[in-house]
Design a protein around this motif. Structure first.
Motif, PDB file in Angstrom:
ATOM      1  N   SER A  72       0.687  -1.287   0.222  1.00  0.00           N
ATOM      2  CA  SER A  72      -0.069   0.091   0.205  1.00  0.00           C
ATOM      3  C   SER A  72       0.952   1.353   0.083  1.00  0.00           C
ATOM      4  O   SER A  72       0.588   2.147  -0.847  1.00  0.00           O
ATOM      5  CB  SER A  72      -0.852   0.013   1.329  1.00  0.00           C
ATOM      6  N   ALA A  73       1.872   1.305   0.862  1.00  0.00           N
ATOM      7  CA  ALA A  73       2.802   2.340   0.941  1.00  0.00           C
ATOM      8  C   ALA A  73       3.322   2.591  -0.442  1.00  0.00           C
ATOM      9  O   ALA A  73       3.655   3.825  -0.718  1.00  0.00           O
ATOM     10  CB  ALA A  73       3.819   2.247   2.002  1.00  0.00           C
ATOM     11  N   GLU A  74       4.121   1.684  -1.005  1.00  0.00           N
ATOM     12  CA  GLU A  74       4.716   1.653  -2.233  1.00  0.00           C
ATOM     13  C   GLU A  74       3.931   2.024  -3.385  1.00  0.00           C
ATOM     14  O   GLU A  74       4.439   2.669  -4.208  1.00  0.00           O
ATOM     15  CB  GLU A  74       5.413   0.437  -2.609  1.00  0.00           C
ATOM     16  N   THR A  75       2.753   1.676  -3.535  1.00  0.00           N
ATOM     17  CA  THR A  75       1.752   1.898  -4.572  1.00  0.00           C
ATOM     18  C   THR A  75       0.978   3.170  -4.610  1.00  0.00           C
ATOM     19  O   THR A  75       0.349   3.661  -5.447  1.00  0.00           O
ATOM     20  CB  THR A  75       1.075   0.858  -4.921  1.00  0.00           C
ATOM     21  N   GLY A  76       0.565   3.483  -3.544  1.00  0.00           N
ATOM     22  CA  GLY A  76      -0.269   4.478  -3.084  1.00  0.00           C
ATOM     23  C   GLY A  76      -2.076   4.227  -3.269  1.00  0.00           C
ATOM     24  O   GLY A  76      -2.811   5.007  -3.227  1.00  0.00           O
ATOM     25  N   ILE A  77      -2.172   3.006  -3.102  1.00  0.00           N
ATOM     26  CA  ILE A  77      -3.295   2.020  -3.003  1.00  0.00           C
ATOM     27  C   ILE A  77      -3.626   1.938  -1.529  1.00  0.00           C
ATOM     28  O   ILE A  77      -2.814   1.418  -0.929  1.00  0.00           O
ATOM     29  CB  ILE A  77      -3.389   1.000  -4.005  1.00  0.00           C
ATOM     30  N   SER A  78      -4.821   2.102  -1.195  1.00  0.00           N
ATOM     31  CA  SER A  78      -4.946   1.987   0.341  1.00  0.00           C
ATOM     32  C   SER A  78      -5.052   0.460   0.492  1.00  0.00           C
ATOM     33  O   SER A  78      -4.960  -0.473  -0.397  1.00  0.00           O
ATOM     34  CB  SER A  78      -6.537   2.313   0.638  1.00  0.00           C
ATOM     35  N   PHE A  79      -4.578   0.128   1.812  1.00  0.00           N
ATOM     36  CA  PHE A  79      -4.553  -1.060   2.300  1.00  0.00           C
ATOM     37  C   PHE A  79      -5.615  -2.011   1.828  1.00  0.00           C
ATOM     38  O   PHE A  79      -5.375  -3.112   1.400  1.00  0.00           O
ATOM     39  CB  PHE A  79      -4.292  -1.046   3.888  1.00  0.00           C
ATOM     40  N   GLY A  80      -7.059  -1.535   2.323  1.00  0.00           N
ATOM     41  CA  GLY A  80      -7.802  -2.394   2.155  1.00  0.00           C
ATOM     42  C   GLY A  80      -8.292  -2.665   0.480  1.00  0.00           C
ATOM     43  O   GLY A  80      -8.730  -3.782   0.192  1.00  0.00           O
ATOM     44  N   ARG A  81      -7.884  -1.698  -0.265  1.00  0.00           N
ATOM     45  CA  ARG A  81      -8.219  -1.984  -1.739  1.00  0.00           C
ATOM     46  C   ARG A  81      -7.035  -2.769  -2.354  1.00  0.00           C
ATOM     47  O   ARG A  81      -7.276  -3.721  -3.339  1.00  0.00           O
ATOM     48  CB  ARG A  81      -7.870  -0.603  -2.579  1.00  0.00           C
ATOM     49  N   VAL A  82      -5.767  -3.041  -1.741  1.00  0.00           N
ATOM     50  CA  VAL A  82      -4.778  -3.670  -2.174  1.00  0.00           C
ATOM     51  C   VAL A  82      -5.321  -4.954  -1.783  1.00  0.00           C
ATOM     52  O   VAL A  82      -5.142  -6.030  -2.582  1.00  0.00           O
ATOM     53  CB  VAL A  82      -3.373  -3.535  -1.417  1.00  0.00           C
ATOM     54  N   ARG A  83      -5.879  -5.325  -0.413  1.00  0.00           N
ATOM     55  CA  ARG A  83      -6.252  -6.630  -0.098  1.00  0.00           C
ATOM     56  C   ARG A  83      -7.404  -7.260  -1.189  1.00  0.00           C
ATOM     57  O   ARG A  83      -7.425  -8.309  -1.711  1.00  0.00           O
ATOM     58  CB  ARG A  83      -6.803  -6.706   1.148  1.00  0.00           C
ATOM     59  N   GLU A  84      -8.251  -6.210  -1.734  1.00  0.00           N
ATOM     60  CA  GLU A  84      -9.436  -6.614  -2.496  1.00  0.00           C
ATOM     61  C   GLU A  84      -9.126  -6.927  -3.944  1.00  0.00           C
ATOM     62  O   GLU A  84      -9.472  -7.832  -4.325  1.00  0.00           O
ATOM     63  CB  GLU A  84     -10.302  -5.371  -2.566  1.00  0.00           C
ATOM     64  N   ILE A  85      -8.052  -6.119  -4.489  1.00  0.00           N
ATOM     65  CA  ILE A  85      -7.373  -6.307  -5.761  1.00  0.00           C
ATOM     66  C   ILE A  85      -6.582  -7.819  -5.828  1.00  0.00           C
ATOM     67  O   ILE A  85      -6.890  -8.441  -6.778  1.00  0.00           O
ATOM     68  CB  ILE A  85      -6.441  -5.253  -6.299  1.00  0.00           C
ATOM     69  N   ILE A  86      -5.799  -8.040  -4.692  1.00  0.00           N
ATOM     70  CA  ILE A  86      -5.240  -9.426  -4.694  1.00  0.00           C
ATOM     71  C   ILE A  86      -6.287 -10.481  -4.504  1.00  0.00           C
ATOM     72  O   ILE A  86      -6.023 -11.728  -5.253  1.00  0.00           O
ATOM     73  CB  ILE A  86      -4.285  -9.217  -3.750  1.00  0.00           C
TER      74      ILE A  86
END
Length: 106
Positions: A72-86
């Motif tokens: 999340s920190a490296e991509t600028g995508i929220s933690f929750g959204r990173v989890r959802e996308i994966i």
């Protein structure tokens, strides 16, 4: 990482500039319509491909041992959204009410 960000921005800008070129007024309207229609016909497949590529890249980061918070920190995508996308969760925009009026005009 600043140079990488600048390169990414240039690549995205080139894609967006190419789309702008398709609709540039320096071409006859009929030609613009044909090219833009072709783009729109291919867009759902292209959109799906880009989403899958993003999901694969995020999964790769996780497989490399990075936490979701680090990703999340490296991509600028929220933690929750990173989890959802994966996880493969997609968010579709809600249909606009005025799209129904467009259906019979093509």
């Amino acid at each position: 990482m600043g140079d990488e960000d600048a390169q990414l921005d240039q690549e995205v800008k080139r894609v967006l500039d190419s789309i702008d070129t398709l609709g540039a007024a320096d071409q006859p309207a009929a030609e613009r319509v044909k090219r833009l229609t072709e783009l729109l016909e291919q867009w759902p497949d292209v959109h799906s491909k880009v989403r899958a590529m993003r999901q694969a890249a995020l999964q790769e980061m996780q497989d490399d041992g990075k936490s979701l918070r680090k990703i999340s920190a490296e991509t600028g995508i929220s933690f929750g959204r990173v989890r959802e996308i994966i996880a493969g969760v997609t968010k579709r925009p809600k249909a606009k009410a005025d799209t129904e009026g467009d259906a019979g005009t093509s």
